[in-house]
Design an enzyme around this catalytic site. Structure first.
Site, PDB file in Angstrom:
ATOM      1  N   HIS A  90       0.856  -1.189   0.000  1.00 16.12           N
ATOM      2  CA  HIS A  90       0.000   0.000   0.000  1.00 16.12           C
ATOM      3  C   HIS A  90       0.889   1.235   0.000  1.00 16.12           C
ATOM      4  O   HIS A  90       1.955   1.229   0.612  1.00 16.12           O
ATOM      5  CB  HIS A  90      -0.910   0.013   1.249  1.00 16.12           C
ATOM      6  CG  HIS A  90      -2.080   0.907   1.084  1.00 16.12           C
ATOM      7  ND1 HIS A  90      -2.026   2.260   1.352  1.00 16.12           N
ATOM      8  CD2 HIS A  90      -3.339   0.656   0.639  1.00 16.12           C
ATOM      9  CE1 HIS A  90      -3.207   2.790   1.088  1.00 16.12           C
ATOM     10  NE2 HIS A  90      -4.018   1.848   0.650  1.00 16.12           N
ATOM     11  N   GLU A 140      -7.864  -5.315  -0.460  1.00 19.30           N
ATOM     12  CA  GLU A 140      -8.373  -6.035  -1.620  1.00 19.30           C
ATOM     13  C   GLU A 140      -8.293  -7.545  -1.476  1.00 19.30           C
ATOM     14  O   GLU A 140      -9.042  -8.272  -2.133  1.00 19.30           O
ATOM     15  CB  GLU A 140      -7.631  -5.586  -2.888  1.00 19.30           C
ATOM     16  CG  GLU A 140      -7.751  -4.107  -3.180  1.00 19.30           C
ATOM     17  CD  GLU A 140      -9.148  -3.673  -3.598  1.00 19.30           C
ATOM     18  OE1 GLU A 140     -10.104  -4.031  -2.896  1.00 19.30           O
ATOM     19  OE2 GLU A 140      -9.270  -2.988  -4.607  1.00 19.30           O
TER      20      GLU A 140
HETATM   21  N1  ACO Z   1       3.970  -7.601  -4.639  1.00 22.62           N
HETATM   22  C1  ACO Z   1       5.285  -7.659  -4.821  1.00 22.62           C
HETATM   23  N2  ACO Z   1       6.101  -6.601  -4.707  1.00 22.62           N
HETATM   24  C2  ACO Z   1       5.547  -5.439  -4.396  1.00 22.62           C
HETATM   25  C3  ACO Z   1       4.174  -5.289  -4.177  1.00 22.62           C
HETATM   26  C4  ACO Z   1       3.361  -6.428  -4.314  1.00 22.62           C
HETATM   27  N3  ACO Z   1       2.031  -6.381  -4.132  1.00 22.62           N
HETATM   28  N4  ACO Z   1       3.884  -4.008  -3.881  1.00 22.62           N
HETATM   29  C5  ACO Z   1       5.051  -3.354  -3.911  1.00 22.62           C
HETATM   30  N5  ACO Z   1       6.063  -4.204  -4.216  1.00 22.62           N
HETATM   31  C6  ACO Z   1       7.469  -3.909  -4.328  1.00 22.62           C
HETATM   32  C7  ACO Z   1       7.761  -3.169  -5.617  1.00 22.62           C
HETATM   33  O1  ACO Z   1       8.036  -4.076  -6.674  1.00 22.62           O
HETATM   34  C8  ACO Z   1       8.940  -2.343  -5.237  1.00 22.62           C
HETATM   35  O2  ACO Z   1      10.098  -3.175  -5.228  1.00 22.62           O
HETATM   36  P1  ACO Z   1      11.493  -2.651  -5.827  1.00 22.62           P
HETATM   37  O3  ACO Z   1      11.839  -1.467  -4.961  1.00 22.62           O
HETATM   38  O4  ACO Z   1      12.388  -3.822  -5.665  1.00 22.62           O
HETATM   39  O5  ACO Z   1      11.188  -2.271  -7.237  1.00 22.62           O
HETATM   40  C9  ACO Z   1       8.676  -1.980  -3.775  1.00 22.62           C
HETATM   41  O6  ACO Z   1       7.790  -2.986  -3.279  1.00 22.62           O
HETATM   42  C10 ACO Z   1       7.996  -0.640  -3.604  1.00 22.62           C
HETATM   43  O7  ACO Z   1       6.929  -0.561  -4.495  1.00 22.62           O
HETATM   44  P2  ACO Z   1       6.259   0.787  -4.926  1.00 22.62           P
HETATM   45  O8  ACO Z   1       5.780   0.642  -6.321  1.00 22.62           O
HETATM   46  O9  ACO Z   1       7.135   1.958  -4.588  1.00 22.62           O
HETATM   47  O10 ACO Z   1       5.047   0.872  -3.967  1.00 22.62           O
HETATM   48  P3  ACO Z   1       3.838   1.816  -4.186  1.00 22.62           P
HETATM   49  O11 ACO Z   1       3.612   2.524  -2.916  1.00 22.62           O
HETATM   50  O12 ACO Z   1       3.963   2.650  -5.387  1.00 22.62           O
HETATM   51  O13 ACO Z   1       2.699   0.765  -4.489  1.00 22.62           O
HETATM   52  C11 ACO Z   1       0.749  -0.431  -4.606  1.00 22.62           C
HETATM   53  C12 ACO Z   1       1.515   0.617  -3.821  1.00 22.62           C
HETATM   54  C13 ACO Z   1       0.457   0.107  -5.993  1.00 22.62           C
HETATM   55  C14 ACO Z   1      -0.588  -0.704  -3.913  1.00 22.62           C
HETATM   56  C15 ACO Z   1       1.590  -1.738  -4.690  1.00 22.62           C
HETATM   57  O14 ACO Z   1       1.884  -2.203  -3.408  1.00 22.62           O
HETATM   58  C16 ACO Z   1       0.945  -2.810  -5.534  1.00 22.62           C
HETATM   59  O15 ACO Z   1       1.112  -2.802  -6.751  1.00 22.62           O
HETATM   60  N6  ACO Z   1       0.171  -3.743  -4.899  1.00 22.62           N
HETATM   61  C17 ACO Z   1      -0.521  -4.754  -5.653  1.00 22.62           C
HETATM   62  C18 ACO Z   1      -1.854  -4.185  -6.191  1.00 22.62           C
HETATM   63  C19 ACO Z   1      -2.884  -4.008  -5.102  1.00 22.62           C
HETATM   64  O16 ACO Z   1      -3.031  -4.807  -4.218  1.00 22.62           O
HETATM   65  N7  ACO Z   1      -3.638  -2.887  -5.239  1.00 22.62           N
HETATM   66  C20 ACO Z   1      -4.697  -2.538  -4.287  1.00 22.62           C
HETATM   67  C21 ACO Z   1      -4.233  -1.456  -3.357  1.00 22.62           C
HETATM   68  S1  ACO Z   1      -5.456  -1.046  -2.137  1.00 22.62           S
HETATM   69  C22 ACO Z   1      -6.525  -0.040  -2.938  1.00 22.62           C
HETATM   70  O17 ACO Z   1      -6.153   0.726  -3.801  1.00 22.62           O
HETATM   71  C23 ACO Z   1      -7.973  -0.064  -2.607  1.00 22.62           C
END
Ligand code: ACO
Length: 347
Positions: free
Chosen positions: A233, A288
Site C-alpha cells: 500500500h 483487496e
Molecule cells: N507484490 C510484490 N512486490 C511489491 C508489491 C506487491 N504487491 N507491492 C510493492 N512491491 C514492491 C515493488 O516491486 C517495489 O520493489 P522494488 O523497490 O524492488 O522495485 C517496492 O515494493 C515498492 O513498491 P512501490 O511501487 O514503490 O510501492 P507503491 O507505494 O507505489 O505501491 C501499490 C503501492 C500500488 C498498492 C503496490 O503495493 C501494488 O502494486 N500492490 C498490488 C496491487 C494491489 O493490491 N492494489 C490494491 C491497493 S489497495 C486499494 O487501492 C484499494
C-alpha cells in the site's frame, strides 16, 4: 477531510470513528449521511439517506433502457463506466443520491445481462446493501449476507486521498458536475493497482489451487518480479486495518463457499515471502485481499468486483466532490519540464 488514514499506525478514521467500530455498528446509509453532512453542512439522517437511495435506485432502474445500450459488447467493468457516464441530474433531486442509488441498479443489470436474464427491479423499502444483493443475485438475500455486504460497504466507503478520490476532486475542482467527477473517480478505480485488484486476487488463489503449491507458486511469481495482488500500500506501512474488518465479516458470514483457512495460509506465506524479498519496505495485506474472498463468498461474479467497490466508494466520491466544490480552488499542479531548451535541438 472526511476520513483520515494513519499509515504508520494502521488506523483509518471515517467521519470521526475508527473503521472497526463503524463497520460493526453502523449501516451504509448512516455513514453516508455523516459523510454528506460533513461535506455540505446539512443534517441528513440515516432514514433520509435510506429513503433517497431507495427512490434513486427506482429512478435508475426506469432509465436502464437509455443507459444500457452504451454498454453492449463491453465487459462489466467497462460497461459500468459507459453507463455511469450517461447518468444525469434531475432538478429538485440531490445528485449525490441519484449517483449512489443508480450504481447498484446498473451493476446488477450488467451482471444479469451476462447471465442472460432480465434486470431485477429494485425494492426501495429495504436497505441499500440488501437491495444491491437482491438485484445482483435475483433472490432475497439471507440477513447474514446482507450484514456482510453492509460491513464491506461501510469499510470501503471512503479512504482519504486515494487515487480515485483525488481524480474525483480534480474534476470537481473545475466546477464540473458530480456526474463528471464520479465518472473520473471510477475510471481511476478500475486499474489493478487500485480497485481492480480483487479479481486478480481470486485468479491468484485459483492458480495456486492447493496448499502444497503455495510456496512454489509464490516464490516463482516473485522471482519473475510480479506484484502479488492484495498486498502493499502506498500509505500503510503496517497491515491495512480494513483487512481485519473484512476478515471478521467473512467469519461471521460463515459461508460454505469461502475457503478462509486456505486464503489465510496463502496470505501468511505471501507476507513472509515479501518480508524476505523486500526487508526494507513493509508490504502487508491490503483491503483487496479479503474483499475478493468476501465478495466471492456472496456469490458476486468476480467481473463485477470493481463496480461493487464503486457502489460503496461513491458515497465518499460524492462527499469529496461536494466538499471540493464548496471549499476548494482549482487543483492545478505545476510540473517540471525536462525537454530541450528552445533552439537547443538546432544547436
Ligand atoms: N507484490 C510484490 N512486490 C511489491 C508489491 C506487491 N504487491 N507491492 C510493492 N512491491 C514492491 C515493488 O516491486 C517495489 O520493489 P522494488 O523497490 O524492488 O522495485 C517496492 O515494493 C515498492 O513498491 P512501490 O511501487 O514503490 O510501492 P507503491 O507505494 O507505489 O505501491 C501499490 C503501492 C500500488 C498498492 C503496490 O503495493 C501494488 O502494486 N500492490 C498490488 C496491487 C494491489 O493490491 N492494489 C490494491 C491497493 S489497495 C486499494 O487501492 C484499494
Amino acid at each position: 477531510m472526511l476520513s483520515h488514514v494513519d499509515g504508520e499506525r494502521g488506523e483509518l478514521i471515517i467521519a470521526g470513528e475508527h473503521v472497526a467500530d463503524l463497520a460493526g455498528k453502523s449501516r451504509f446509509e448512516g455513514v453516508t449521511a455523516r459523510l454528506w453532512n460533513g461535506a455540505t453542512g446539512r443534517s441528513l439522517s440515516e432514514a433520509n439517506v435510506r429513503a433517497s437511495l431507495g427512490a434513486a435506485r427506482e429512478r435508475a432502474f426506469a432509465r436502464l433502457p437509455d443507459l444500457l445500450p452504451a454498454t453492449r459488447g463491453l465487459s462489466i467493468v467497462d460497461g459500468f463506466r459507459a453507463a455511469i457516464a450517461g447518468l444525469r441530474g434531475e432538478s429538485g433531486l440531490d445528485h449525490e443520491a441519484t449517483i449512489v442509488g443508480a450504481l447498484p441498479a446498473i451493476a446488477a443489470a450488467l451482471v444479469q445481462h451476462v447471465r442472460g436474464t432480465d434486470p431485477v427491479a429494485p425494492d426501495p423499502n429495504i436497505s441499500h446493501a440488501a437491495d444491491t444483493l437482491r438485484m445482483l443475485l435475483g433472490r432475497k438475500p439471507d440477513p447474514r449476507e446482507v450484514a456482510a455486504l453492509d460491513a464491506y460497504f461501510v469499510t470501503v466507503c471512503d479512504h482519504g486521498m486515494n487515487a480515485s478520490t483525488f481524480a474525483t476532486r480534480v474534476v470537481a475542482s473545475t466546477q464540473a458536475d458530480l456526474f463528471a467527477a464520479v465518472t473520473a473517480g471510477y475510471c481511476a478505480l478500475t486499474g489493478p493497482l487500485h480497485g481492480g485488484a480483487p479479481e486478480p486476487v481470486l485468479e491468484m488463489l485459483d492458480a495456486i489451487g492447493t496448499r502444497e503449491r503455495i510456496q512454489p507458486w509464490v516464490d516463482a511469481a516473485l522471482g519473475r518480479g510480479e506484484r502479488l495482488m492484495g498486498f502493499g500500500h502506498r500509505i500503510y506501512r503496517v497491515r491495512d486495518p480494513r483487512a481485519d474488518v473484512l476478515k471478521a465479516a467473512i467469519e461471521r458470514l460463515a459461508a460454505g463457499g469461502a475457503d478462509l483457512p486456505f486464503a489465510s495460509e496463502v496470505e501468511s506465506y505471501i507476507r513472509q515471502a515479501l518480508r524476505r524479498k523486500n526487508p526494507e519496505r513493509p508490504l502487508e495485506t491490503n483491503v483487496e485481499f479479503f474483499t475478493a474472498i468476501l465478495l466471492d463468498a456472496l456469490a458476486i461474479p468476480r467481473q463485477a468486483f470493481t463496480p461493487i467497490f464503486a457502489v460503496a466508494r461513491a458515497a465518499g466520491w460524492t462527499a469529496h466532490a461536494r466538499e471540493q466544490q464548496r471549499t476548494g480552488r482549482l487543483i492545478r499542479p505545476s510540473s517540471c519540464y525536462v525537454g530541450p531548451a528552445p533552439g537547443a535541438a538546432n544547436g
